[in-house]
Design a protein around this motif. Structure first.
Motif, mmCIF file in Angstrom:
data_model
loop_
_atom_site.group_PDB
_atom_site.id
_atom_site.type_symbol
_atom_site.label_atom_id
_atom_site.label_comp_id
_atom_site.label_asym_id
_atom_site.label_seq_id
_atom_site.Cartn_x
_atom_site.Cartn_y
_atom_site.Cartn_z
ATOM 1 N N TYR A 46 0.841 -1.196 0.000
ATOM 2 C CA TYR A 46 0.000 0.000 0.000
ATOM 3 C C TYR A 46 0.876 1.245 0.000
ATOM 4 C CZ TYR A 46 -2.989 3.585 2.140
ATOM 5 O OH TYR A 46 -3.652 4.743 2.442
ATOM 6 N N ILE A 47 1.954 1.211 0.779
ATOM 7 C CA ILE A 47 2.823 2.389 0.870
ATOM 8 C C ILE A 47 3.652 2.531 -0.395
ATOM 9 C CG2 ILE A 47 4.798 3.369 2.107
ATOM 10 C CD1 ILE A 47 3.543 2.085 4.649
ATOM 11 N N ASP A 48 4.264 1.459 -0.835
ATOM 12 C CA ASP A 48 5.036 1.537 -2.086
ATOM 13 C C ASP A 48 5.249 0.142 -2.662
ATOM 14 O OD1 ASP A 48 6.952 1.822 -4.134
ATOM 15 O OD2 ASP A 48 7.620 3.703 -3.215
ATOM 16 N N TRP A 49 4.515 -0.198 -3.715
ATOM 17 C CA TRP A 49 4.609 -1.558 -4.240
ATOM 18 C C TRP A 49 5.952 -1.818 -4.915
ATOM 19 C CZ3 TRP A 49 5.241 -2.104 -9.495
ATOM 20 C CH2 TRP A 49 4.868 -1.015 -10.295
ATOM 21 N N ARG A 50 6.621 -0.726 -5.409
ATOM 22 C CA ARG A 50 7.926 -0.950 -6.052
ATOM 23 C C ARG A 50 8.983 -1.316 -5.023
ATOM 24 N NH1 ARG A 50 7.005 4.180 -9.623
ATOM 25 N NH2 ARG A 50 5.727 4.342 -7.773
ATOM 26 N N TRP A 51 8.984 -0.606 -3.883
ATOM 27 C CA TRP A 51 9.916 -0.972 -2.796
ATOM 28 C C TRP A 51 9.675 -2.432 -2.380
ATOM 29 C CZ3 TRP A 51 9.305 3.728 1.109
ATOM 30 C CH2 TRP A 51 9.877 4.867 0.530
ATOM 31 N N ARG A 103 9.244 11.218 -1.376
ATOM 32 C CA ARG A 103 8.398 10.481 -0.436
ATOM 33 C C ARG A 103 8.491 11.139 0.933
ATOM 34 N NH1 ARG A 103 6.803 5.842 -3.165
ATOM 35 N NH2 ARG A 103 5.152 6.100 -1.632
ATOM 36 N N THR A 104 7.445 10.909 1.801
ATOM 37 C CA THR A 104 7.481 11.518 3.140
ATOM 38 C C THR A 104 8.240 10.604 4.105
ATOM 39 O OG1 THR A 104 5.509 10.423 3.990
ATOM 40 C CG2 THR A 104 5.172 12.462 2.733
ATOM 41 N N VAL A 105 8.695 11.219 5.213
ATOM 42 C CA VAL A 105 9.375 10.448 6.262
ATOM 43 C C VAL A 105 8.395 9.430 6.858
ATOM 44 C CG1 VAL A 105 10.477 10.586 8.529
ATOM 45 C CG2 VAL A 105 10.954 12.314 6.795
ATOM 46 N N GLY A 106 7.127 9.841 7.044
ATOM 47 C CA GLY A 106 6.100 8.946 7.609
ATOM 48 C C GLY A 106 5.954 7.692 6.779
ATOM 49 N N GLU A 107 5.903 7.854 5.457
ATOM 50 C CA GLU A 107 5.786 6.690 4.569
ATOM 51 C C GLU A 107 6.987 5.766 4.755
ATOM 52 O OE1 GLU A 107 3.276 8.357 0.717
ATOM 53 O OE2 GLU A 107 5.404 8.826 0.901
ATOM 54 N N VAL A 131 18.725 -3.571 2.947
ATOM 55 C CA VAL A 131 19.752 -2.641 2.461
ATOM 56 C C VAL A 131 19.392 -2.121 1.067
ATOM 57 C CG1 VAL A 131 22.166 -2.487 1.728
ATOM 58 C CG2 VAL A 131 21.573 -3.644 3.870
ATOM 59 N N VAL A 132 18.912 -3.017 0.212
ATOM 60 C CA VAL A 132 18.561 -2.609 -1.161
ATOM 61 C C VAL A 132 17.468 -1.539 -1.122
ATOM 62 C CG1 VAL A 132 17.529 -3.396 -3.331
ATOM 63 C CG2 VAL A 132 19.245 -4.814 -2.179
ATOM 64 N N VAL A 133 16.411 -1.803 -0.285
ATOM 65 C CA VAL A 133 15.300 -0.853 -0.229
ATOM 66 C C VAL A 133 15.750 0.460 0.401
ATOM 67 C CG1 VAL A 133 12.981 -0.430 0.663
ATOM 68 C CG2 VAL A 133 13.598 -2.686 -0.156
ATOM 69 N N LEU A 134 16.647 0.364 1.399
ATOM 70 C CA LEU A 134 17.163 1.573 2.044
ATOM 71 C C LEU A 134 17.838 2.481 1.012
ATOM 72 C CD1 LEU A 134 17.545 2.982 4.765
ATOM 73 C CD2 LEU A 134 19.714 1.782 5.012
ATOM 74 N N PHE A 135 18.603 1.851 0.123
ATOM 75 C CA PHE A 135 19.287 2.629 -0.921
ATOM 76 C C PHE A 135 18.279 3.303 -1.842
ATOM 77 C CE2 PHE A 135 23.533 1.136 -0.028
ATOM 78 C CZ PHE A 135 24.294 2.185 -0.526
ATOM 79 N N VAL A 136 17.329 2.531 -2.336
ATOM 80 C CA VAL A 136 16.349 3.062 -3.281
ATOM 81 C C VAL A 136 15.481 4.125 -2.604
ATOM 82 C CG1 VAL A 136 14.418 2.449 -4.794
ATOM 83 C CG2 VAL A 136 16.334 0.860 -4.503
ATOM 84 N N GLY A 137 14.897 3.759 -1.424
ATOM 85 C CA GLY A 137 13.961 4.649 -0.725
ATOM 86 C C GLY A 137 14.663 5.882 -0.175
#
Ligand SMILES: Nc1ncnc2c1ncn2[C@@H]1O[C@H](COP(=O)(O)OP(=O)(O)O)[C@@H](O)[C@H]1O
Ligand SMILES: [Mg+2]
Length: 621
Positions: free
Chosen positions: A190-195, A307-311, A292-298
């Motif tokens: 819901y927040i981010d399907w690509r992540w 994107r917001t910090v809350g998301e 780690v991968v998502v941390l890099f992308v996000g």
């Protein structure tokens, strides 16, 4: 979806090699998914389905419990974006209320599903244990020869208990952790399907190692169940033979044997644990890579203000919370292997076909008192491969006493074993009243006989219960008459509590002679048309033997009686004496006829009494 073909494949244990047959059946190499499914289905049908409504209530509250994690992580986003960053005071109240609600609902579900699931698993364990005992008691000599008491105790108690406790971990994992994992996955999508998809792309790396670890766990769980049964068996043997151990200074030898089995058990358990930990560790490593991968992308998207910090916080809270249920779910495979390792053993035991079965209708009618002529016709019998009875034939006329004599190991006691159908002959026919005993009602057949066997079991109950042995409606007068006749009365006064004295495990508080008198009292009370006496007075001293023998003589009046005795003095007055040797009938006749014949009986007699002497004090062997 019919499990029957599987049941037929189960080798009929109770054969001499039953233990190895069972072991072969559960050999490590067969890792058969179809069979595993049938096992699970069998458990469902026999024990779980009747409890299904309660199970579903439990599952529902487990699912509620699991969903609350997703709800909580979803609330992180407004908490950050609306309350902490946008500083909207009006949002604070509802976010706080929602968080409190989530945790209250979770606590409530926990109070329902925990006790309920524990109760359910105990019910399933108890159901299996009761079913096992009821079934095992119907099996025959050869089965119990191959499965010593310690092993069976371990299977009935140990396997079922491990099964129950593992199911108790498994079911919540499926219901609660699967729901929380899916709810949390929903939040991340819901927040981010690509992540989310980026993170999931790493998952397939897990498949092969997890499969290999599952195999290892199953193999080790099987091995540790076998070792556990071995350990129980050693304990059983040591404690039952404790005086022999002590007299022969076997303590350190027995301690070493036991320690060796326990060591092997521990090694197998630790290896199984390594497999289970390996599964959890694999999940962690893969999750860390995804993280780690998502941390890099996000992280880049946040820095770029997309994107917001809350998301971002909600996503990673959901992601981190997902680790625990995924770990639990990955352990599921291992726990499932444990369940199957226990289940296949329980199932095999429950499907051991009783070889002594109630005959199919029409049953032969049970003989009446006057018809109890007993005959063996060319009976062949072996416990294992070595023949014990070889074409053995004899007849005992109704209302008379027939004696079986012969050296130890001749097969005399085996005649009694076959007569009560504790085992069936491989060839030949046994009749009572000219009807095949294999065609008679099994309980009815056994109910025609009173037996004083060499190894009559006493139970850890009162002396009264041991004599009555479940008989109801026996008057005190009859009970006391039997006690007098069997000369139990002589030692009754010396026992604390008299008839209400507990006789200890296997009657260990009594002497051999006292136990034998209890067995005789049982037979007198039982009062059946056929009387079987196997060395009934062998443990008595000469004086009480004479007295008890007199009581037995009186008891045998008018009954078809078979007597086995080493001491020929006790069989001299028998209507017929059958001399056995190595499973064959050597000769038969009255005492006088056999003496006149000058054969095996005359030689035995000469050995016992010395030439010409006739004082009856000699003892066989
Ligand atoms: N439960 C059993 N399992 C295997 N062999 C047995 C069992 N009971 C007896 N045997 C064997 O059968 C033979 C005959 O035993 P048994 O009938 O007790 O002899 P007897 O009563 O004449 O002394 C013996 O060789 C004994 O070793
Ligand atoms: Mg014997």
């Amino acid at each position: 979806m019919t499990p029957e073909p599987q049941d037929k494949k189960t080798p009929p244990a109770g054969t001499p090699g039953a233990a190895s047959a069972l072991a072969a059946q559960t050999s490590p190499q067969d890792f058969n998914r179809a069979r595993d499914r049938r096992l699970a289905l069998w458990l469902w049908r026999t024990e779980v389905r009747p409890l299904a409504p309660l199970l579903f209530i439990g599952l529902f509250f487990l699912a509620v419990d699991g969903a609350m994690l997703g709800a909580f992580s979803l609330l992180i986003q407004p908490m950050f974006d609306d309350v902490l960053i946008a500083r909207q005071a009006e949002s604070l109240a509802w976010v706080a209320a929602a968080v409190a609600g989530v945790f209250l609902l979770r606590a409530f579900s926990l109070m329902i599903h925990k006790p309920l699931m524990t109760w359910l698993s105990e019910r399933i364990v108890a159901g299996l244990q009761n079913r096992l005992l009821a079934h095992l008691m119907r099996l025959d000599h050869a089965f119990f020869h191959a499965h010593p008491p310690g092993v069976l105790i371990d299977r009935v108690r140990g396997d079922t208990r491990i099964l129950g406790s593992t199911v108790l971990r498994l079911v919540p994992a499926i219901a609660r952790d699967l729901v929380s994992a899916l709810a949390l996955l929903g939040v991340t999508l819901y927040i981010d399907w690509r992540w989310t998809l980026t993170a999931l792309a790493v998952a397939p790396v897990l498949v092969l190692p997890l499969m290999a670890l599952q195999r290892l766990i199953r193999k080790m769980e099987r091995r540790s169940r076998l070792n556990s049964a071995d350990a129980s068996n050693r304990l059983d043997e040591v404690f039952h033979g404790i005086y022999t151990v002590q007299r022969n200074a076997l303590e350190s030898r027995e301690a070493a044997r036991f320690a060796d089995i326990v060591k092997r058990y521990i090694i197998a358990q630790v290896r199984a644990r390594v497999g289970k930990a390996g599964m959890a560790a694999m999940v962690d490593v893969v999750a860390a890579i995804a993280f780690v991968v998502v941390l890099f992308v996000g992280g880049r998207q946040i820095i770029a203000g997309e994107r917001t910090v809350g998301e971002f916080m909600a996503f990673f809270t959901a992601f981190a919370l997902m680790l625990q249920p995924i770990r639990a779910l990955s352990a599921l495979g291992g726990a499932w292997q444990t369940v199957l390792a226990c289940l296949e053993r329980v199932h095999a035991l429950l499907h051991t076909v009783p070889r002594i079965a109630q005959p199919t209708a029409p049953l032969a009618p049970l003989p009446t008192q006057g018809e109890t002529r007993i005959a063996f016709d060319k009976v062949e019998f072996a416990y294992d491969t070595e023949p014990v009875l070889r074409g053995f034939s004899f007849a005992a006329e109704p209302g008379q006493t027939t004696a079986l004599v012969g050296p130890s190991g001749a097969g005399k006691s085996t005649v009694f074993t076959l007569l009560a159908r504790l085992a069936d002959p491989q060839a030949g026919c046994i009749t009572i009243g000219r009807r095949d005993i294999a065609q008679m009602d099994l309980a009815g057949l056994r109910d025609m006989m009173s037996v004083v066997a060499q190894d009559s079991a006493l139970f850890d109950e009162t002396l009264r219960d041991n004599i009555l042995l479940g008989a109801v409606g026996i008057s005190e007068a009859r009970l006391h008459a039997a006690i007098e006749a069997a000369h139990v009365a002589e030692f009754l006064d010396k026992l604390p509590g008299g008839l209400e004295c507990r006789v200890g495990p296997r009657g260990s508080a009594l002497s051999g002679g006292q136990r034998q008198r209890v067995a005789i009292a049982r037979a007198i009370l039982r009062d059946r048309p056929i009387l079987l006496l196997d060395e009934a007075t062998s443990a008595l001293d000469a004086e009480s033997e004479a007295l008890v023998q007199e009581a037995l003589d009186r008891l045998s009046q008018g009954r078809t009686t078979l007597v086995i005795a080493h001491r020929l003095a006790t069989v001299r007055r028998a209507a017929k004496i059958v001399v056995m040797e190595r499973g064959r009938r050597l000769e038969e006749g009255t005492h006088a006829a056999l003496m006149a014949r000058g054969g095996a009986y005359a030689r035995l007699h000469a050995l016992q009494f010395g030439d010409g002497s006739d004082d009856g004090s000699g003892r066989g062997e």
